[in-house]
Design a protein around this motif. Structure first.
Motif, PDB file in Angstrom:
ATOM      1  N   MET A   1      43.772  52.641  11.443  1.00 15.26           N
ATOM      2  CA  MET A   1      44.481  51.890  10.445  1.00 15.26           C
ATOM      3  C   MET A   1      45.973  52.200  10.531  1.00 15.26           C
ATOM      4  N   ARG A   2      46.822  51.185  10.353  1.00 13.73           N
ATOM      5  CA  ARG A   2      48.253  51.382  10.573  1.00 13.73           C
ATOM      6  C   ARG A   2      49.011  51.814   9.319  1.00 13.73           C
ATOM      7  N   HIS A   3      48.580  51.452   8.154  1.00  9.07           N
ATOM      8  CA  HIS A   3      49.195  51.869   6.894  1.00  9.07           C
ATOM      9  C   HIS A   3      50.682  51.564   6.802  1.00  9.07           C
ATOM     10  N   ASN A   4      51.057  50.336   7.113  1.00  4.76           N
ATOM     11  CA  ASN A   4      52.405  49.834   6.857  1.00  4.76           C
ATOM     12  C   ASN A   4      53.511  50.681   7.495  1.00  4.76           C
ATOM     13  N   LYS A   5      53.374  51.027   8.745  1.00  5.85           N
ATOM     14  CA  LYS A   5      54.377  51.831   9.427  1.00  5.85           C
ATOM     15  C   LYS A   5      55.455  50.942  10.017  1.00  5.85           C
ATOM     16  N   LEU A   6      56.689  51.454  10.024  1.00  4.02           N
ATOM     17  CA  LEU A   6      57.809  50.729  10.610  1.00  4.02           C
ATOM     18  C   LEU A   6      57.914  51.046  12.094  1.00  4.02           C
ATOM     19  N   LYS A   7      58.514  50.137  12.843  1.00  8.97           N
ATOM     20  CA  LYS A   7      58.707  50.377  14.269  1.00  8.97           C
ATOM     21  C   LYS A   7      59.770  51.441  14.479  1.00  8.97           C
ATOM     22  N   LYS A   8      59.664  52.157  15.574  1.00 13.01           N
ATOM     23  CA  LYS A   8      60.564  53.277  15.825  1.00 13.01           C
ATOM     24  C   LYS A   8      61.855  52.879  16.526  1.00 13.01           C
ATOM     25  N   ILE A   9      61.866  51.794  17.240  1.00  7.34           N
ATOM     26  CA  ILE A   9      62.995  51.281  18.014  1.00  7.34           C
ATOM     27  C   ILE A   9      63.741  52.365  18.797  1.00  7.34           C
ATOM     28  N   ASN A  10      63.008  53.288  19.372  1.00  7.33           N
ATOM     29  CA  ASN A  10      63.543  54.339  20.251  1.00  7.33           C
ATOM     30  C   ASN A  10      64.626  55.193  19.602  1.00  7.33           C
ATOM     31  N   LYS A  11      64.467  55.481  18.324  1.00 13.10           N
ATOM     32  CA  LYS A  11      65.391  56.362  17.608  1.00 13.10           C
ATOM     33  C   LYS A  11      64.566  57.408  16.870  1.00 13.10           C
ATOM     34  N   LYS A  12      65.171  58.572  16.666  1.00 21.85           N
ATOM     35  CA  LYS A  12      64.498  59.588  15.849  1.00 21.85           C
ATOM     36  C   LYS A  12      64.556  59.164  14.383  1.00 21.85           C
ATOM     37  N   SER A  13      63.681  59.731  13.559  1.00 19.74           N
ATOM     38  CA  SER A  13      63.521  59.255  12.190  1.00 19.74           C
ATOM     39  C   SER A  13      64.798  59.385  11.368  1.00 19.74           C
ATOM     40  N   LYS A  14      65.502  60.492  11.503  1.00 19.18           N
ATOM     41  CA  LYS A  14      66.734  60.688  10.725  1.00 19.18           C
ATOM     42  C   LYS A  14      67.810  59.689  11.163  1.00 19.18           C
ATOM     43  N   HIS A  15      67.911  59.476  12.468  1.00 21.55           N
ATOM     44  CA  HIS A  15      68.892  58.519  12.984  1.00 21.55           C
ATOM     45  C   HIS A  15      68.578  57.102  12.519  1.00 21.55           C
ATOM     46  N   ARG A  16      67.291  56.742  12.516  1.00 21.86           N
ATOM     47  CA  ARG A  16      66.871  55.430  12.034  1.00 21.86           C
ATOM     48  C   ARG A  16      67.239  55.238  10.575  1.00 21.86           C
ATOM     49  N   GLU A  17      66.954  56.251   9.770  1.00 27.68           N
ATOM     50  CA  GLU A  17      67.234  56.175   8.337  1.00 27.68           C
ATOM     51  C   GLU A  17      68.731  55.992   8.080  1.00 27.68           C
ATOM     52  N   LEU A  18      69.556  56.783   8.761  1.00 32.32           N
ATOM     53  CA  LEU A  18      71.005  56.671   8.583  1.00 32.32           C
ATOM     54  C   LEU A  18      71.531  55.331   9.089  1.00 32.32           C
ATOM     55  N   MET A  19      70.999  54.867  10.196  1.00 34.61           N
ATOM     56  CA  MET A  19      71.439  53.597  10.771  1.00 34.61           C
ATOM     57  C   MET A  19      71.171  52.443   9.801  1.00 34.61           C
ATOM     58  N   PHE A  20      69.977  52.412   9.215  1.00 32.29           N
ATOM     59  CA  PHE A  20      69.655  51.321   8.303  1.00 32.29           C
ATOM     60  C   PHE A  20      70.409  51.455   6.982  1.00 32.29           C
ATOM     61  N   ASN A  21      70.661  52.677   6.521  1.00 33.07           N
ATOM     62  CA  ASN A  21      71.483  52.837   5.324  1.00 33.07           C
ATOM     63  C   ASN A  21      72.900  52.337   5.576  1.00 33.07           C
ATOM     64  N   ASN A  22      73.450  52.629   6.747  1.00 30.35           N
ATOM     65  CA  ASN A  22      74.786  52.136   7.077  1.00 30.35           C
ATOM     66  C   ASN A  22      74.810  50.616   7.179  1.00 30.35           C
ATOM     67  N   MET A  23      73.746  50.037   7.686  1.00 31.86           N
ATOM     68  CA  MET A  23      73.681  48.580   7.753  1.00 31.86           C
ATOM     69  C   MET A  23      73.627  47.975   6.350  1.00 31.86           C
ATOM     70  N   ILE A  24      72.916  48.620   5.437  1.00 30.70           N
ATOM     71  CA  ILE A  24      72.853  48.140   4.055  1.00 30.70           C
ATOM     72  C   ILE A  24      74.216  48.255   3.392  1.00 30.70           C
ATOM     73  N   TYR A  25      74.921  49.379   3.615  1.00 34.43           N
ATOM     74  CA  TYR A  25      76.279  49.521   3.085  1.00 34.43           C
ATOM     75  C   TYR A  25      77.173  48.402   3.602  1.00 34.43           C
ATOM     76  N   SER A  26      77.063  48.100   4.889  1.00 37.99           N
ATOM     77  CA  SER A  26      77.902  47.062   5.485  1.00 37.99           C
ATOM     78  C   SER A  26      77.589  45.688   4.912  1.00 37.99           C
ATOM     79  N   ILE A  27      76.320  45.406   4.656  1.00 45.08           N
ATOM     80  CA  ILE A  27      75.957  44.123   4.049  1.00 45.08           C
ATOM     81  C   ILE A  27      76.552  44.008   2.660  1.00 45.08           C
ATOM     82  N   ILE A  28      76.483  45.082   1.883  1.00 44.58           N
ATOM     83  CA  ILE A  28      77.027  45.050   0.531  1.00 44.58           C
ATOM     84  C   ILE A  28      78.545  44.925   0.572  1.00 44.58           C
ATOM     85  N   LYS A  29      79.187  45.644   1.476  1.00 41.30           N
ATOM     86  CA  LYS A  29      80.648  45.672   1.510  1.00 41.30           C
ATOM     87  C   LYS A  29      81.249  44.409   2.118  1.00 41.30           C
TER      88      LYS A  29
END
Length: 110
Positions: A1-29
């Motif tokens: 069972m997959r349990h709603n997992k996100l794709k890794k896109i060849n990045k470590k988990s911390k890097h992925r999290e920071l990358m998407f947070n920065n993208m959200i900041y950029s969308i808002i700004k």
């Protein structure tokens, strides 16, 4: 069972999290960013979850954007924009191919 997992896109988990947070900041700004279609699919899920959390608790929004300098016009525009909708906060405008690897690049708008 997959349990709603996100794709890794060849990045470590911390890097992925920071990358998407920065993208959200950029969308808002800037209200508009360009990204690949693979990152968009993941970003859409994360963005909708954070927006729903912001709608429930405005305090979370100010904790979330505490480290970037946003003027009041941007904050008021953003909060008024999300008030009207329940989901589907991001609009996809144009699709083009990147020159090097022909990955689909899209423009997202708030």
């Amino acid at each position: 069972m997959r349990h709603n997992k996100l794709k890794k896109i060849n990045k470590k988990s911390k890097h992925r999290e920071l990358m998407f947070n920065n993208m959200i900041y950029s969308i808002i700004k800037y209200r508009k960013i360009s990204t690949s279609i693979y990152k968009y699919r993941i970003l859409k899920k994360i963005f909708d979850k954070k927006i729903k959390k912001i709608k429930k608790d405005k305090k979370f929004f100010f904790e979330f954007i505490n480290n970037i300098k946003l003027n009041n016009k941007i904050i008021i525009y953003f909060l008024n924009k999300i008030k009207k909708k329940n989901s589907g906060f991001l609009k996809v405008n144009k699709v083009r191919d990147r020159k090097g690897d022909f990955t689909k690049i899209i423009y997202l708008e708030l």
